[in-house]
Design a protein around this motif. Structure first.
Motif, mmCIF file in Angstrom:
data_model
loop_
_atom_site.group_PDB
_atom_site.id
_atom_site.type_symbol
_atom_site.label_atom_id
_atom_site.label_comp_id
_atom_site.label_asym_id
_atom_site.label_seq_id
_atom_site.Cartn_x
_atom_site.Cartn_y
_atom_site.Cartn_z
ATOM 1 N N LEU A 28 55.880 65.073 -58.529
ATOM 2 C CA LEU A 28 57.025 65.934 -58.824
ATOM 3 C C LEU A 28 56.606 67.132 -59.662
ATOM 4 O O LEU A 28 57.042 68.266 -59.415
ATOM 5 C CB LEU A 28 58.095 65.125 -59.554
ATOM 6 C CG LEU A 28 59.322 65.904 -60.050
ATOM 7 C CD1 LEU A 28 60.097 66.482 -58.877
ATOM 8 C CD2 LEU A 28 60.221 65.007 -60.891
ATOM 9 N N ASN A 29 55.756 66.914 -60.656
ATOM 10 C CA ASN A 29 55.313 68.000 -61.527
ATOM 11 C C ASN A 29 54.558 69.068 -60.738
ATOM 12 O O ASN A 29 54.739 70.270 -60.950
ATOM 13 C CB ASN A 29 54.440 67.424 -62.642
ATOM 14 C CG ASN A 29 54.363 68.315 -63.864
ATOM 15 O OD1 ASN A 29 53.299 68.532 -64.417
ATOM 16 N ND2 ASN A 29 55.492 68.847 -64.307
ATOM 17 N N VAL A 42 49.230 70.657 -65.379
ATOM 18 C CA VAL A 42 50.332 69.755 -65.057
ATOM 19 C C VAL A 42 50.015 68.394 -65.675
ATOM 20 O O VAL A 42 48.892 68.126 -66.101
ATOM 21 C CB VAL A 42 50.538 69.614 -63.530
ATOM 22 C CG1 VAL A 42 51.081 70.905 -62.932
ATOM 23 C CG2 VAL A 42 49.240 69.212 -62.847
ATOM 24 N N TRP A 43 51.031 67.521 -65.696
ATOM 25 C CA TRP A 43 50.835 66.198 -66.278
ATOM 26 C C TRP A 43 49.878 65.367 -65.428
ATOM 27 O O TRP A 43 49.961 65.354 -64.198
ATOM 28 C CB TRP A 43 52.160 65.438 -66.376
ATOM 29 C CG TRP A 43 53.205 66.040 -67.256
ATOM 30 C CD1 TRP A 43 54.487 66.345 -66.913
ATOM 31 C CD2 TRP A 43 53.082 66.378 -68.643
ATOM 32 N NE1 TRP A 43 55.168 66.860 -67.979
ATOM 33 C CE2 TRP A 43 54.327 66.891 -69.067
ATOM 34 C CE3 TRP A 43 52.038 66.310 -69.566
ATOM 35 C CZ2 TRP A 43 54.557 67.323 -70.363
ATOM 36 C CZ3 TRP A 43 52.269 66.745 -70.861
ATOM 37 C CH2 TRP A 43 53.512 67.237 -71.246
ATOM 38 N N GLY A 44 49.007 64.636 -66.111
ATOM 39 C CA GLY A 44 48.156 63.651 -65.459
ATOM 40 C C GLY A 44 48.578 62.252 -65.863
ATOM 41 O O GLY A 44 49.445 62.067 -66.728
ATOM 42 N N GLU A 45 47.973 61.261 -65.268
ATOM 43 C CA GLU A 45 48.337 59.876 -65.558
ATOM 44 C C GLU A 45 48.144 59.541 -67.037
ATOM 45 O O GLU A 45 48.977 58.865 -67.649
ATOM 46 C CB GLU A 45 47.505 58.926 -64.697
ATOM 47 C CG GLU A 45 47.840 57.458 -64.915
ATOM 48 C CD GLU A 45 47.048 56.530 -64.020
ATOM 49 O OE1 GLU A 45 47.209 55.297 -64.169
ATOM 50 O OE2 GLU A 45 46.271 57.028 -63.184
ATOM 51 N N ALA A 46 47.053 60.026 -67.628
ATOM 52 C CA ALA A 46 46.783 59.725 -69.036
ATOM 53 C C ALA A 46 47.850 60.331 -69.944
ATOM 54 O O ALA A 46 48.263 59.716 -70.935
ATOM 55 C CB ALA A 46 45.400 60.241 -69.426
ATOM 56 N N TYR A 114 61.270 69.320 -65.559
ATOM 57 C CA TYR A 114 60.872 69.807 -64.241
ATOM 58 C C TYR A 114 61.732 69.150 -63.164
ATOM 59 O O TYR A 114 62.042 67.963 -63.217
ATOM 60 C CB TYR A 114 59.385 69.581 -63.976
ATOM 61 C CG TYR A 114 58.817 68.227 -64.340
ATOM 62 C CD1 TYR A 114 58.437 67.316 -63.359
ATOM 63 C CD2 TYR A 114 58.612 67.871 -65.677
ATOM 64 C CE1 TYR A 114 57.884 66.092 -63.690
ATOM 65 C CE2 TYR A 114 58.064 66.646 -66.018
ATOM 66 C CZ TYR A 114 57.701 65.760 -65.018
ATOM 67 O OH TYR A 114 57.153 64.545 -65.353
ATOM 68 N N VAL A 115 62.140 69.978 -62.210
ATOM 69 C CA VAL A 115 63.052 69.568 -61.149
ATOM 70 C C VAL A 115 62.446 69.964 -59.811
ATOM 71 O O VAL A 115 61.876 71.057 -59.674
ATOM 72 C CB VAL A 115 64.439 70.230 -61.326
ATOM 73 C CG1 VAL A 115 65.374 69.860 -60.180
ATOM 74 C CG2 VAL A 115 65.048 69.833 -62.666
#
Length: 539
Positions: A28-29, A42-46, A114-115
């Motif tokens: 999604l990000n 962007v966001w990662g798993e960590a 974030y959408v």
């Protein structure tokens, strides 16, 4: 209109994020910020795992018909004396890991909302902002701050500075996809910050926006509040384990929709599973019921992870070596579990079910508070609650199962006394209704309640909340942990301080608790008798 846009017309549901959501949130990000994704911003798993570990109640997802279409990441920060100073996204979020989160500070910081592009314009962002405002009020934070992208500034960069652009948007003279929306949501523009984030659209600038909490109480700044849901559970006949799963899942869903931190089920609420089988005696019935132990733990753990709540799973019988125990499983949002075995066994339990008492009484660390569990009869022994309080428990949960008013009142009166003696909150949940064809569990009497110390900072009569008796319901109540610690230190009476340890001392000989387990089939399997094959439909 595209098929995806048609979907988002449905009701938007906001809930806490869980570890299970991480893969969907990463996708999604990237979909929401493709330009930033090209630069790997962007966001990662960590990152997402760190958010859920550090501040789980501040991470939200928005769903439409079960599909995640939006999300919000939030932390609490201390900005020091120059509160509206320039800062960078990386600096204010500790490079996106939130290790600088400070729950005692007064500012809720919006790290990201974030959408999905196809869900924009349908109220997803508004629902996420409302979730943040509710959290701000619940935690008694002074305000929400956030750095917002100047999404459309690139189209005006040749004609004006970022500051001029932002001021025109705030005045309604220009439209910006992000800032215009934030102004409509009640935020005010405080300044424009340079070098906030590498973002071509904003020329690396960001607006600093603020929403002030109208309910903020400065005298209780940084208040620790938790929300407790006590399930007053109706006993009813079942035809399958799936029916039991739906019933339990419904109550957890109700509690999660109310932003509960804890969900308490009653003692032996699983006995209704015996309505699916015919047993010749109570002893045979309890052995049959114990066969469901693994499935019950797995169900509760799955629901805790899904809804981001801590579930105090009432109790269920299970084999431990050669003994039958009455065990409460506590399932936490990260998938870890802890156990509390009933210590004091009633004559009825010994005679009809052959239950044996446990030997450990741990305080359980949860994301929201330190808790202990006393199963029904255990609440009638003052030394058990005193031991938990001495180990740091702030809330004691008492799942109970009583078949008449006299039995219920023993649990209720003793639990209220434990709250006063130890200056802790005590929450009760019991079964109601009847199971005519289940021996030794045919009639139930119950009234959920939450007791407090009796002092000025608490509710009248030392009762934070109570349900109507013998009606299926969920009792939901907010508890202020700071009030608890204030009462301990400077209440009208201070029984924890004024104890005469020169005359009376508590010497506990309880065994060391087993370490929490992440996999209920792993560590728990070494102490339980799982050797019995379980029929998928029970029995």
């Amino acid at each position: 209109m595209s098929k995806a846009k048609a979907k988002v017309k449905a009701k938007v549901k906001v809930r806490r994020a869980t570890r299970k959501d991480i893969p969907a949130l990463i996708k999604l990000n990237i979909a929401a910020y493709p330009v930033l994704a090209d630069d790997n911003i962007v966001w990662g798993e960590a990152h997402l795992a760190s958010h859920l570990r550090i501040f789980p109640q501040g991470q939200f997802v928005a769903e439409v018909r079960g599909k995640i279409v939006g999300a919000a990441a939030t932390l609490v920060v201390d900005l020091g004396p120059d509160e509206l100073r320039n800062h960078t996204w990386s600096g204010i979020t500790d490079s996106g890991y939130f290790n600088n989160h400070d729950l005692d500070a007064d500012t809720l910081y919006g790290a990201d909302i974030y959408v999905h592009p196809e869900a924009r314009g349908y109220g997803v962002g508004a629902a996420l902002y409302e979730a943040r405002r509710k959290l701000c009020r619940k935690l008694n934070k002074r305000r929400i701050l956030a750095g917002g992208r100047l999404w459309n500034y690139k189209d005006h960069a040749a004609d004006m500075s970022p500051q001029e652009y932002a001021e025109k948007v705030a005045a309604g003279e220009l439209k910006d996809l992000v800032l215009s929306f934030q102004i409509r949501e009640g935020f005010e523009l405080r300044r424009v910050m340079p070098n906030y984030l590498h973002d071509p659209n904003s020329h690396n600038h960001a607006s600093l926006i603020e929403w002030s909490n109208p309910d903020y109480n400065p005298e209780k700044s940084g208040a620790r509040k938790v929300r407790v849901a006590c399930v007053q559970y109706q006993m009813r006949e079942l035809t399958s384990f799936a029916e039991f799963e739906r019933q339990v899942g419904y109550f957890v869903d109700v509690a999660a929709d109310s932003d509960a931190d804890f969900v308490l089920f009653p003692e032996l609420f699983t006995v209704q599973l015996l309505s699916m089988t015919k047993t010749k005696s109570p002893q045979e019935g309890i052995r049959q019921l114990a066969k469901y132990a693994r499935r019950v733990v797995t169900l509760l753990r799955k629901l805790a992870i899904k809804h981001g709540v801590t579930i105090i799973g009432g109790s269920h019988p299970a084999k431990v070596g050669k003994e039958m125990r009455n065990i409460c499983t506590v399932c936490m949002p990260d998938g870890s579990i802890a156990e509390q075995h009933k210590l004091h066994i009633t004559p009825n339990e010994r005679k009809w079910w052959g239950i044996s008492g446990g030997h450990a009484l741990p305080v359980i660390e949860t994301p929201a508070a330190k808790i202990g569990v006393l199963i029904c009869y255990d609440s009638e022994f003052p030394e058990a609650a005193r031991h938990l309080a001495d180990q740091g428990a702030e809330i004691i949960f008492v799942p109970f199962c009583t078949n008449d008013r006299q039995g219920y009142l023993r649990v209720r009166i003793c639990s209220a006394a434990r709250a006063v003696e130890n200056q802790v909150y005590v929450a009760l949940a019991g079964n109601v209704g009847n199971l005519p064809d289940v021996e030794n569990m045919d009639v139930q009497y119950g009234q959920a309640a939450i007791f407090t110390p009796s002092d000025f900072m608490f509710s009248r009569d030392g009762i934070a909340a109570e349900a109507d008796s013998n009606e299926e319901t969920v009792l939901i109540c907010d508890l202020d942990l700071d009030d608890l610690h204030e009462a301990r230190a400077m209440g009208t009476v201070t029984p924890r301080i004024d104890r005469r340890e020169d005359l009376f001392q508590l010497h506990a000989s309880v065994a060391a608790p087993l370490p929490p387990a992440v996999d209920p089939i792993g560590p728990l399997g070494t102490q339980r008798d799982w050797s019995v094959e379980i029929n998928p439909e029970g029995g």
